[in-house]
Design a protein around this motif. Structure first.
Motif, PDB file in Angstrom:
ATOM      1  N   GLU A 125      -1.778   9.996   9.310  1.00 31.60           N
ATOM      2  CA  GLU A 125      -3.049   9.263   9.360  1.00 31.60           C
ATOM      3  C   GLU A 125      -2.820   7.916  10.020  1.00 31.60           C
ATOM      4  O   GLU A 125      -1.785   7.280   9.771  1.00 31.60           O
ATOM      5  N   ASP A 164       1.012   7.065   9.418  1.00 25.74           N
ATOM      6  CA  ASP A 164       1.746   7.125   8.154  1.00 25.74           C
ATOM      7  C   ASP A 164       2.390   8.509   7.952  1.00 25.74           C
ATOM      8  O   ASP A 164       2.317   9.377   8.820  1.00 25.74           O
ATOM      9  N   ARG A 224      -3.205   4.104  10.201  1.00 26.00           N
ATOM     10  CA  ARG A 224      -3.428   3.037   9.214  1.00 26.00           C
ATOM     11  C   ARG A 224      -3.361   1.693   9.908  1.00 26.00           C
ATOM     12  O   ARG A 224      -2.645   1.531  10.901  1.00 26.00           O
ATOM     13  N   GLU A 225      -4.048   0.728   9.307  1.00 31.23           N
ATOM     14  CA  GLU A 225      -3.871  -0.662   9.730  1.00 31.23           C
ATOM     15  C   GLU A 225      -3.558  -1.463   8.500  1.00 31.23           C
ATOM     16  O   GLU A 225      -4.185  -1.276   7.455  1.00 31.23           O
ATOM     17  N   GLN A 226      -2.569  -2.323   8.606  1.00 30.51           N
ATOM     18  CA  GLN A 226      -2.164  -3.106   7.448  1.00 30.51           C
ATOM     19  C   GLN A 226      -1.867  -4.537   7.860  1.00 30.51           C
ATOM     20  O   GLN A 226      -1.162  -4.770   8.836  1.00 30.51           O
ATOM     21  N   ARG A 246      -0.703  -1.497  13.253  1.00 31.15           N
ATOM     22  CA  ARG A 246      -1.348  -0.171  13.272  1.00 31.15           C
ATOM     23  C   ARG A 246      -0.223   0.852  13.410  1.00 31.15           C
ATOM     24  O   ARG A 246       0.701   0.662  14.223  1.00 31.15           O
ATOM     25  N   TYR A 247      -0.288   1.906  12.630  1.00 26.81           N
ATOM     26  CA  TYR A 247       0.800   2.900  12.659  1.00 26.81           C
ATOM     27  C   TYR A 247       0.297   4.252  12.164  1.00 26.81           C
ATOM     28  O   TYR A 247      -0.813   4.354  11.614  1.00 26.81           O
ATOM     29  N   MET A 258       6.868   4.327   8.873  1.00 27.57           N
ATOM     30  CA  MET A 258       5.845   4.201   9.915  1.00 27.57           C
ATOM     31  C   MET A 258       6.306   4.850  11.212  1.00 27.57           C
ATOM     32  O   MET A 258       7.463   4.706  11.601  1.00 27.57           O
ATOM     33  N   THR A 318      -1.040  -7.952  11.940  1.00 22.88           N
ATOM     34  CA  THR A 318      -1.709  -6.704  11.566  1.00 22.88           C
ATOM     35  C   THR A 318      -1.014  -5.599  12.338  1.00 22.88           C
ATOM     36  O   THR A 318      -0.855  -5.688  13.557  1.00 22.88           O
TER      37      THR A 318
END
Ligand code: NI
Length: 172
Positions: free
Chosen positions: A120, A116, A122-124, A113-114, A75, A111
């Protein structure tokens, strides 16, 4: 690929705030791969740029257990955009604080946000040990070590011992 030297505490480079990554380009991807290789070699479950002397907001994590398939995560610019009120406690260690472990309380769910590997956004959502590990690595990007979450007394004891160890090693 290369295994990078890991900086251990006490060291001013571990206390600095790392700079954001503009774009995950080939240079950043090489850094990510080298950091993963360094982490697996150590071995450890997470590593942040400042630990290898790179003040960029890059982390790598793999919390897969022995016998499970590797689950590498890479990340750039990871940030916590939501966290649970509920806390969990895990015993944490750190490749930059060798041989010491302490229980640290952190939000149970976050949660993140990074950027990738493909640049792109992403939120995980994550929980449990993975959530703890990613929070620990994000701390490194802000110059914070897990020992900064424990009592002053215990922290100074650990840092004093590590400092003595460094001096002894320097003499050899
Ligand atoms: Ni660490």
């Amino acid at each position: 690929m290369a295994i990078l030297p890991i900086i251990t505490a006490p060291d001013l480079r571990l206390k600095k705030k790392a700079a954001s990554v503009d774009t995950v380009d080939d240079g950043v991807r090489v850094l990510m791969h080298n950091m993963l290789e360094t982490m697996y070699d150590a071995p450890g479950v997470g590593l942040a740029g400042p630990q290898v002397g790179v003040l960029r907001r890059v982390i790598v994590v793999d919390v897969a257990r022995a016998g499970e398939d590797p689950a590498p995560m890479m990340m750039a610019n990871p940030e916590i955009i939501a966290s649970s009120n509920e806390l969990s406690i895990f015993e944490e260690g750190c490749l930059s604080v060798p041989e010491y472990f302490a229980e640290v309380k952190r939000p149970e769910r976050v949660t993140i946000r990074y950027l990738d590997y493909e640049n792109e956004i992403r939120e995980q959502k994550m929980d449990g040990f993975l959530a703890t590990c990613v929070q620990h690595e994000i701390d490194h990007l802000d110059g914070v070590l897990f020992v900064d979450h424990i009592s002053n007394l215990k922290r100074s004891m650990i840092l004093r011992k590590l400092s003595k160890l460094k001096k002894a090693e320097a003499k050899v």
